[in-house]
Design a protein around this motif. Structure first.
Motif, PDB file in Angstrom:
ATOM      1  N   LYS A 244       0.830  -1.213   0.000  1.00  0.00           N
ATOM      2  CA  LYS A 244       0.000   0.000   0.000  1.00  0.00           C
ATOM      3  C   LYS A 244       0.859   1.257   0.000  1.00  0.00           C
ATOM      4  CE  LYS A 244      -3.868  -2.248   2.360  1.00  0.00           C
ATOM      5  NZ  LYS A 244      -4.637  -2.369   3.623  1.00  0.00           N
ATOM      6  N   LEU A 245       1.979   1.199   0.721  1.00  0.00           N
ATOM      7  CA  LEU A 245       2.879   2.349   0.745  1.00  0.00           C
ATOM      8  C   LEU A 245       3.436   2.620  -0.652  1.00  0.00           C
ATOM      9  CD1 LEU A 245       4.401   4.480   2.418  1.00  0.00           C
ATOM     10  CD2 LEU A 245       6.197   2.766   2.778  1.00  0.00           C
ATOM     11  N   ILE A 246       3.828   1.558  -1.361  1.00  0.00           N
ATOM     12  CA  ILE A 246       4.323   1.717  -2.725  1.00  0.00           C
ATOM     13  C   ILE A 246       3.257   2.334  -3.621  1.00  0.00           C
ATOM     14  CG2 ILE A 246       5.045   0.446  -4.807  1.00  0.00           C
ATOM     15  CD1 ILE A 246       6.501  -1.517  -2.924  1.00  0.00           C
ATOM     16  N   LEU A 247       2.040   1.852  -3.492  1.00  0.00           N
ATOM     17  CA  LEU A 247       0.939   2.393  -4.295  1.00  0.00           C
ATOM     18  C   LEU A 247       0.716   3.873  -4.007  1.00  0.00           C
ATOM     19  CD1 LEU A 247      -1.538  -0.602  -4.089  1.00  0.00           C
ATOM     20  CD2 LEU A 247      -0.519   0.299  -6.185  1.00  0.00           C
ATOM     21  N   GLU A 248       0.757   4.237  -2.736  1.00  0.00           N
ATOM     22  CA  GLU A 248       0.564   5.632  -2.353  1.00  0.00           C
ATOM     23  C   GLU A 248       1.665   6.518  -2.914  1.00  0.00           C
ATOM     24  OE1 GLU A 248      -1.869   7.099  -0.887  1.00  0.00           O
ATOM     25  OE2 GLU A 248      -3.052   5.338  -0.345  1.00  0.00           O
ATOM     26  N   LEU A 249       2.892   6.066  -2.792  1.00  0.00           N
ATOM     27  CA  LEU A 249       4.023   6.860  -3.282  1.00  0.00           C
ATOM     28  C   LEU A 249       4.002   6.971  -4.803  1.00  0.00           C
ATOM     29  CD1 LEU A 249       6.803   5.460  -0.925  1.00  0.00           C
ATOM     30  CD2 LEU A 249       5.833   7.763  -0.890  1.00  0.00           C
ATOM     31  N   ASN A 250       3.626   5.881  -5.445  1.00  0.00           N
ATOM     32  CA  ASN A 250       3.536   5.905  -6.906  1.00  0.00           C
ATOM     33  C   ASN A 250       2.444   6.865  -7.371  1.00  0.00           C
ATOM     34  OD1 ASN A 250       4.345   4.546  -9.552  1.00  0.00           O
ATOM     35  ND2 ASN A 250       2.129   4.257  -9.567  1.00  0.00           N
ATOM     36  N   ALA A 251       1.366   6.975  -6.594  1.00  0.00           N
ATOM     37  CA  ALA A 251       0.286   7.896  -6.941  1.00  0.00           C
ATOM     38  C   ALA A 251       0.751   9.341  -6.845  1.00  0.00           C
ATOM     39  CB  ALA A 251      -0.910   7.665  -6.016  1.00  0.00           C
ATOM     40  N   ILE A 252       1.666   9.604  -5.939  1.00  0.00           N
ATOM     41  CA  ILE A 252       2.185  10.964  -5.758  1.00  0.00           C
ATOM     42  C   ILE A 252       3.247  11.287  -6.803  1.00  0.00           C
ATOM     43  CG2 ILE A 252       3.427  12.485  -4.161  1.00  0.00           C
ATOM     44  CD1 ILE A 252       2.157  10.821  -1.871  1.00  0.00           C
ATOM     45  N   ASN A 253       4.104  10.297  -7.073  1.00  0.00           N
ATOM     46  CA  ASN A 253       5.196  10.512  -8.030  1.00  0.00           C
ATOM     47  C   ASN A 253       5.472   9.199  -8.766  1.00  0.00           C
ATOM     48  OD1 ASN A 253       7.527  11.020  -9.452  1.00  0.00           O
ATOM     49  ND2 ASN A 253       8.731  11.724  -7.701  1.00  0.00           N
ATOM     50  N   ASN A 254       4.976   9.093 -10.007  1.00  0.00           N
ATOM     51  CA  ASN A 254       5.139   7.840 -10.741  1.00  0.00           C
ATOM     52  C   ASN A 254       6.514   7.684 -11.378  1.00  0.00           C
ATOM     53  OD1 ASN A 254       5.023   9.569 -12.918  1.00  0.00           O
ATOM     54  ND2 ASN A 254       2.996   8.890 -13.621  1.00  0.00           N
ATOM     55  N   GLU A 255       7.439   8.594 -11.063  1.00  0.00           N
ATOM     56  CA  GLU A 255       8.813   8.463 -11.546  1.00  0.00           C
ATOM     57  C   GLU A 255       9.719   7.788 -10.517  1.00  0.00           C
ATOM     58  OE1 GLU A 255      10.304  12.221 -12.798  1.00  0.00           O
ATOM     59  OE2 GLU A 255       8.885  12.416 -14.461  1.00  0.00           O
ATOM     60  N   LEU A 256       9.146   7.465  -9.367  1.00  0.00           N
ATOM     61  CA  LEU A 256       9.929   6.783  -8.333  1.00  0.00           C
ATOM     62  C   LEU A 256      10.197   5.336  -8.738  1.00  0.00           C
ATOM     63  CD1 LEU A 256       8.126   8.034  -5.090  1.00  0.00           C
ATOM     64  CD2 LEU A 256      10.389   8.728  -5.901  1.00  0.00           C
ATOM     65  N   ASN A 257      11.368   4.847  -8.403  1.00  0.00           N
ATOM     66  CA  ASN A 257      11.734   3.439  -8.622  1.00  0.00           C
ATOM     67  C   ASN A 257      11.852   2.747  -7.276  1.00  0.00           C
ATOM     68  OD1 ASN A 257      12.116   3.515 -11.543  1.00  0.00           O
ATOM     69  ND2 ASN A 257      13.844   4.867 -11.079  1.00  0.00           N
ATOM     70  N   PHE A 258      11.199   1.604  -7.157  1.00  0.00           N
ATOM     71  CA  PHE A 258      11.165   0.872  -5.894  1.00  0.00           C
ATOM     72  C   PHE A 258      11.982  -0.417  -6.028  1.00  0.00           C
ATOM     73  CE2 PHE A 258       7.231   3.236  -6.439  1.00  0.00           C
ATOM     74  CZ  PHE A 258       7.202   4.000  -5.285  1.00  0.00           C
ATOM     75  N   ILE A 259      12.923  -0.612  -5.113  1.00  0.00           N
ATOM     76  CA  ILE A 259      13.753  -1.818  -5.120  1.00  0.00           C
ATOM     77  C   ILE A 259      13.457  -2.615  -3.854  1.00  0.00           C
ATOM     78  CG2 ILE A 259      16.098  -2.710  -5.099  1.00  0.00           C
ATOM     79  CD1 ILE A 259      17.013  -0.321  -6.608  1.00  0.00           C
ATOM     80  N   LEU A 260      12.962  -3.830  -4.025  1.00  0.00           N
ATOM     81  CA  LEU A 260      12.712  -4.717  -2.894  1.00  0.00           C
ATOM     82  C   LEU A 260      13.995  -5.501  -2.626  1.00  0.00           C
ATOM     83  CD1 LEU A 260       9.188  -6.127  -3.882  1.00  0.00           C
ATOM     84  CD2 LEU A 260       9.744  -4.015  -2.639  1.00  0.00           C
ATOM     85  N   ILE A 261      14.546  -5.364  -1.419  1.00  0.00           N
ATOM     86  CA  ILE A 261      15.814  -6.011  -1.092  1.00  0.00           C
ATOM     87  C   ILE A 261      15.663  -6.901   0.130  1.00  0.00           C
ATOM     88  CG2 ILE A 261      17.305  -4.277  -2.163  1.00  0.00           C
ATOM     89  CD1 ILE A 261      17.669  -3.012   0.585  1.00  0.00           C
ATOM     90  N   GLY A 262      16.567  -7.851   0.234  1.00  0.00           N
ATOM     91  CA  GLY A 262      16.558  -8.802   1.337  1.00  0.00           C
ATOM     92  C   GLY A 262      17.182 -10.105   0.884  1.00  0.00           C
ATOM     93  N   GLY A 263      17.192 -11.086   1.759  1.00  0.00           N
ATOM     94  CA  GLY A 263      17.760 -12.389   1.438  1.00  0.00           C
ATOM     95  C   GLY A 263      16.723 -13.325   0.865  1.00  0.00           C
ATOM     96  N   LYS A 264      17.090 -14.602   0.795  1.00  0.00           N
ATOM     97  CA  LYS A 264      16.169 -15.606   0.259  1.00  0.00           C
ATOM     98  C   LYS A 264      14.903 -15.717   1.097  1.00  0.00           C
ATOM     99  CE  LYS A 264      19.714 -18.399  -2.024  1.00  0.00           C
ATOM    100  NZ  LYS A 264      20.383 -19.723  -2.110  1.00  0.00           N
ATOM    101  N   ASN A 265      15.033 -15.460   2.405  1.00  0.00           N
ATOM    102  CA  ASN A 265      13.867 -15.547   3.291  1.00  0.00           C
ATOM    103  C   ASN A 265      12.812 -14.498   2.963  1.00  0.00           C
ATOM    104  OD1 ASN A 265      15.067 -17.645   4.686  1.00  0.00           O
ATOM    105  ND2 ASN A 265      15.915 -16.339   6.277  1.00  0.00           N
ATOM    106  N   GLU A 266      13.221 -13.441   2.265  1.00  0.00           N
ATOM    107  CA  GLU A 266      12.276 -12.368   1.929  1.00  0.00           C
ATOM    108  C   GLU A 266      11.623 -12.547   0.558  1.00  0.00           C
ATOM    109  OE1 GLU A 266      13.833 -11.629   5.279  1.00  0.00           O
ATOM    110  OE2 GLU A 266      15.363 -11.275   3.751  1.00  0.00           O
ATOM    111  N   GLN A 267      11.970 -13.603  -0.158  1.00  0.00           N
ATOM    112  CA  GLN A 267      11.446 -13.769  -1.514  1.00  0.00           C
ATOM    113  C   GLN A 267       9.934 -13.963  -1.534  1.00  0.00           C
ATOM    114  OE1 GLN A 267      14.214 -16.897  -2.871  1.00  0.00           O
ATOM    115  NE2 GLN A 267      15.007 -15.424  -4.372  1.00  0.00           N
ATOM    116  N   ILE A 268       9.414 -14.702  -0.578  1.00  0.00           N
ATOM    117  CA  ILE A 268       7.965 -14.907  -0.520  1.00  0.00           C
ATOM    118  C   ILE A 268       7.262 -13.590  -0.210  1.00  0.00           C
ATOM    119  CG2 ILE A 268       6.103 -16.040   0.754  1.00  0.00           C
ATOM    120  CD1 ILE A 268       7.914 -18.444   1.117  1.00  0.00           C
ATOM    121  N   LEU A 269       7.818 -12.822   0.735  1.00  0.00           N
ATOM    122  CA  LEU A 269       7.227 -11.519   1.061  1.00  0.00           C
ATOM    123  C   LEU A 269       7.217 -10.608  -0.162  1.00  0.00           C
ATOM    124  CD1 LEU A 269       8.863 -10.777   4.538  1.00  0.00           C
ATOM    125  CD2 LEU A 269       6.491 -11.416   4.097  1.00  0.00           C
TER     126      LEU A 269
END
Length: 420
Positions: A244-269
């Motif tokens: 939801k945070l990504i959606l909100e930020l994208n609505a404000i500025n659609n030029e933002l780039n979002f990078i999801l980072i973490g280890g293998k344990n975060e892949q499902i998330l």
């Protein structure tokens, strides 16, 4: 069913008791069977805790390497193999040798434990130090004891990981215990207090730093890194909140780039976040709290890069360093954000508040860090009404408060202040 649970608990307790006794037996066997000669001007530095702890400790290795006395010593680090890659990239020049410990094998594999303890004892160290505050009897304390060093120096510590009986035994393994405050103190500052006592001089370090190790000069203006996992579920903000945070930020500025980072344990998330965003038009996913932009008319962002499980620790650190903003749960990423001086918003539930979060107030000092913490409303309200010290004492050794009481709107408010 109840009888089965009781039996399982009893079986587990017997297993643990056996493993503990076996570890003690092996340590005693090494002490009896391995002869050694103390080598002058040798220093063993023991540090076996997790990656985040290493970030808050590593700068003091350089202090030892540059000290007028210990720069002439053979310095050997006994470290946790979890952060081997980081050490070899950033700090290998600070010591002469490293003995890596796989904590799981050190506890569960008798032969492995014997070999490692034998390797340490045979070197005949003159001095061994263990600076960890919440010490562990079967790990750092046991290595200090088996090392046989003439001077075995440790942190007086607390009983977070030891019962009183165990602490009394563990304390006897040392020839000297250095006192650090018996109250919540930020862990980097506690390390500094320990090493100032050990080196008998002031140390001019204000916070953990990687500025000379990682490229931090070129921040990508529209890049936001999101570290979406944590070591424990109770420290993990729900994936729907991140989506939801990504959606909100994208609505404000659609030029933002979002990078999801973490280890293998975060892949499902990460996949859950991406799926939620793709399916945002489902009526169930469109409900939102008041005072937050409606998601109904916003096109799904296509500028999301999923790097979870695809970067090593060095690459992950660089991704944080080059981002304009890091949004993270309270985990190693928050310390990497501070060490690379990346604008950071850390979402924390209050567990160990005062020790690992927040970074101390930098007001009225000559330095600053761009890191901001958001706690559940209950804790934030108490911080406004009471002294920080009183709140830290209350929550530091608790499990904190439900992290998902922190709303998307609260985080969005801080993001707007930082970059929008």
């Amino acid at each position: 069913m109840k009888e089965k649970t009781i039996f399982q608990n009893l079986k587990e307790r017997i297993k643990i008791a056996f493993e503990v006794r076996l570890c003690h037996f092996i340590d005693k066997l090494v002490c009896i069977s391995i002869k050694y000669k103390v080598e002058k001007n040798t220093l063993l530095i023991i540090r076996l805790d997790a990656i985040g702890d290493y970030i808050l400790f590593r700068n003091f290795l350089e202090e030892l390497a540059n000290d007028r006395i210990y720069k002439n010593y053979k310095r050997v680090l006994c470290g946790n193999i979890m952060w081997k890659s980081l050490f070899e990239e950033w700090d290998k020049e600070t010591v002469d040798e490293v003995i890596w410990i796989d904590r799981k094998k050190f506890y569960q594999n008798p032969l492995y434990r014997y070999q490692k303890q034998k390797e340490i004892r045979k070197q005949g160290f003159e001095i061994a130090i263990e600076s960890t505050y919440s010490r562990l009897l079967l790990f750092g304390d046991a290595i200090e004891h088996v090392s046989g060093a003439e001077k075995r120096i440790g942190n007086e510590g607390n009983t977070d990981n030891l019962i009183e009986k165990e602490k009394k035994l563990a304390d006897s393994f040392y020839t000297e215990l250095l006192e650090t405050p018996n109250k919540p103190v930020f862990e980097f500052d506690r390390n500094k207090i320990f090493f100032e006592q050990f080196l008998n001089r002031k140390i001019d370090l204000k916070y953990p730093s990687l500025l000379n190790k990682v490229n931090t000069k070129e921040k990508k203006r529209n890049q936001i890194a999101l570290f979406i996992g944590a070591s424990e579920v109770y420290k993990t903000w729900h994936f729907e909140n991140f989506a939801k945070l990504i959606l909100e930020l994208n609505a404000i500025n659609n030029e933002l780039n979002f990078i999801l980072i973490g280890g293998k344990n975060e892949q499902i998330l990460a996949q859950n976040i991406i799926d939620f965003i793709k399916n945002k038009n489902n009526s169930e996913n469109q409900s939102e709290t008041q005072n937050i932009t409606s998601l109904l008319s916003v096109s799904p962002p296509t500028n999301i890069i999923n790097l979870t499980g695809k970067t090593n620790l060095i690459e992950l650190t660089q991704k944080i360093a080059e981002s304009n903003l890091l949004i993270t749960n309270e985990t190693v990423a928050s310390h990497l954000g501070a060490a690379t001086q990346t604008k950071t918003i850390c979402i924390a539930n209050g567990r160990h508040i005062g020790r690992f979060s927040p970074y101390p107030s930098l007001e009225n000092t000559e330095y600053s860090l761009p890191i901001f913490y958001i706690f559940p409303p209950k804790i934030e309200e108490e911080l406004q009404q009471n002294s920080k010290e009183k709140v830290y004492e209350k929550y530091c050794n608790s499990m904190g408060v439900d992290i998902n009481e922190i709303g998307v709107g609260r985080v969005l408010e801080e993001v707007k202040k930082k970059i929008l």
